[in-house]
Design an enzyme around this catalytic site. Structure first.
Site, PDB file in Angstrom:
ATOM      1  N   GLN A 120     -14.585 -45.132  32.345  1.00 21.12           N
ATOM      2  CA  GLN A 120     -13.456 -45.426  31.462  1.00 21.12           C
ATOM      3  C   GLN A 120     -13.654 -46.795  30.820  1.00 21.12           C
ATOM      4  O   GLN A 120     -13.815 -47.803  31.512  1.00 21.12           O
ATOM      5  CB  GLN A 120     -12.136 -45.403  32.230  1.00 21.12           C
ATOM      6  CG  GLN A 120     -10.935 -45.499  31.311  1.00 21.12           C
ATOM      7  CD  GLN A 120      -9.629 -45.242  32.038  1.00 21.12           C
ATOM      8  OE1 GLN A 120      -8.954 -46.178  32.446  1.00 21.12           O
ATOM      9  NE2 GLN A 120      -9.269 -43.983  32.215  1.00 21.12           N
ATOM     10  N   CYS A 140      -3.389 -48.130  29.030  1.00 17.60           N
ATOM     11  CA  CYS A 140      -3.076 -49.229  29.939  1.00 17.60           C
ATOM     12  C   CYS A 140      -2.184 -50.256  29.249  1.00 17.60           C
ATOM     13  O   CYS A 140      -2.515 -50.743  28.168  1.00 17.60           O
ATOM     14  CB  CYS A 140      -4.355 -49.885  30.427  1.00 17.60           C
ATOM     15  SG  CYS A 140      -4.065 -51.213  31.615  1.00 17.60           S
ATOM     16  N   GLY A 179       0.869 -38.772  35.046  1.00 17.72           N
ATOM     17  CA  GLY A 179       2.079 -39.570  35.213  1.00 17.72           C
ATOM     18  C   GLY A 179       3.069 -38.956  36.177  1.00 17.72           C
ATOM     19  O   GLY A 179       3.632 -37.894  35.904  1.00 17.72           O
ATOM     20  N   LYS A 204      -7.771 -41.173  27.060  1.00 19.34           N
ATOM     21  CA  LYS A 204      -6.535 -41.197  27.851  1.00 19.34           C
ATOM     22  C   LYS A 204      -5.509 -41.997  27.061  1.00 19.34           C
ATOM     23  O   LYS A 204      -5.797 -43.107  26.625  1.00 19.34           O
ATOM     24  CB  LYS A 204      -6.764 -41.850  29.214  1.00 19.34           C
ATOM     25  CG  LYS A 204      -5.538 -41.848  30.115  1.00 19.34           C
ATOM     26  CD  LYS A 204      -5.868 -42.456  31.468  1.00 19.34           C
ATOM     27  CE  LYS A 204      -4.694 -42.282  32.438  1.00 19.34           C
ATOM     28  NZ  LYS A 204      -3.521 -43.105  32.057  1.00 19.34           N
ATOM     29  N   HIS A 243      -0.665 -39.496  29.478  1.00 22.70           N
ATOM     30  CA  HIS A 243       0.351 -40.024  30.391  1.00 22.70           C
ATOM     31  C   HIS A 243       1.702 -39.794  29.721  1.00 22.70           C
ATOM     32  O   HIS A 243       1.973 -40.341  28.655  1.00 22.70           O
ATOM     33  CB  HIS A 243       0.117 -41.516  30.630  1.00 22.70           C
ATOM     34  CG  HIS A 243       0.996 -42.098  31.686  1.00 22.70           C
ATOM     35  ND1 HIS A 243       0.583 -43.121  32.510  1.00 22.70           N
ATOM     36  CD2 HIS A 243       2.267 -41.808  32.063  1.00 22.70           C
ATOM     37  CE1 HIS A 243       1.572 -43.440  33.343  1.00 22.70           C
ATOM     38  NE2 HIS A 243       2.599 -42.651  33.079  1.00 22.70           N
TER      39      HIS A 243
END
Length: 317
Positions: free
Chosen positions: A53, A83, A195, A122, A154
């Site tokens: 990642q 993030c 999530g 992501k 997420h």
């Protein structure tokens, strides 16, 4: 998960599950390309399949970082657009990039042009005051047009101002239906939901509802046996590589001995093992022995076996 899923953690998780896809901590492209921190790419061959990642926002830099990752042997290169930490925002990558789907698309196209392994993303459903039902489909459309076909979503917004990274994992409400709507709107894309998913039964429900995958983070870390230890049987329909958490402890001993022989410390590995007996008799004793002793000079396999004996004493009683 930064500071969590390092190579020691992943080695343990791979012993427990042969089938699940593992992800590294987020590694920043600047650290690899400008900082020369290629040691961050080190991993054990036993970890496959494993995805690297990356974090970053410069297309050329990410392309070079992806090339380094593919050259190191990773099975997938994943761009983190989820993030919310302050460190990530200051570098203009992570969740803040939800505001710049064109730049994300440019980054992904540059990465795809440099590597043969799959490039994935992501992301969040949106950030701050964005309206997810407008933002997310636009994001998926633009980034998939660059060649990305797999996304892990997420199902929470990220609030970049006013909430800490920890609060961003819990406070913004989850919108699972929106992720399912995206699967209906983009049937050609491989969409995983992420999530707040804390059990394999919940994962099964999402898969039965038509989603292509489920990404589990904190629950898999804190309750590795409940999630990863059962995943090969429950999700993939195959045999479990180990019978129970005690077997995982014993299977880790040669790895621990090799790490100590190379100059490492026990706590660098054992901190990832604390949740092995979560919810089971003896879990408190296991955590206590390792937490109190693993950082001590000379701590090694004997301490791990002593902690295991305390668990077995409780279960035998």
């Amino acid at each position: 998960m930064m500071d969590w899923t390092d190579r020691h953690c992943r080695y343990l998780h791979r012993l427990i599950s042969r089938e699940t896809l593992l992800y590294t901590e987020m590694v920043t492209a600047p650290a690899l390309v400008r900082g020369g921190a290629v040691h961050l790419l080190e991993f054990n061959p036993e970890e496959h399949p494993v995805a690297l990642q990356l974090g970053g926002s410069d297309p050329a830099e990410l392309a070079e970082a992806a090339r380094l990752g593919a050259g190191a042997g990773y099975d997938e290169i994943n761009l983190n657009v989820g993030c919310p930490s302050d460190r990530v925002q200051s570098g203009t990558f992570g969740a803040v990039l939800m505001k710049q789907p064109e730049l994300v698309a440019e980054c992904c196209a540059a990465m795809i042009g440099k590597v043969d392994v799959e490039v994935t993303v992501k992301c969040r459903i949106g950030v701050d005051d964005q309206e997810p039902r407008e933002v997310l489909p636009d994001f998926l459309e633009k980034v998939s047009a660059a060649g990305v076909s797999r996304f892990a979503i997420h199902a929470r917004k990220a609030w970049l101002q006013g909430l800490s990274p920890k609060e961003n994992r819990d406070i913004p409400p989850l919108d699972y239906p929106l992720v399912q709507e995206m699967k209906a709107a983009f049937p050609h894309l491989h969409l995983s939901v992420n999530g707040g998913i804390a059990s394999l039964e919940a994962a099964e429900d999402f898969l039965a509802a038509g989603l292509d995958g489920v990404m589990i983070g904190r629950a898999a870390y804190h309750q590795p046996w409940d999630i990863l230890g059962r995943a090969d049987q429950v999700i993939y329909g195959g045999p479990a590589p180990l019978e129970g958490p005690s077997d995982a402890v014993r299977a880790m001993l040669p790895y621990i001995e090799a790490h100590l022989s190379a100059g490492g410390r026990l706590h660098q590995i054992s901190r990832h093992m604390l949740g092995l007996f979560a919810g089971r008799p003896g879990a408190r004793q296991w955590r206590r022995v390792l937490s109190e002793g693993a950082s001590q000079k000379g701590a090694g396999p004997d301490l791990v076996l002593r902690a295991l004996s305390e668990v077995e004493a409780v279960t035998a009683g």
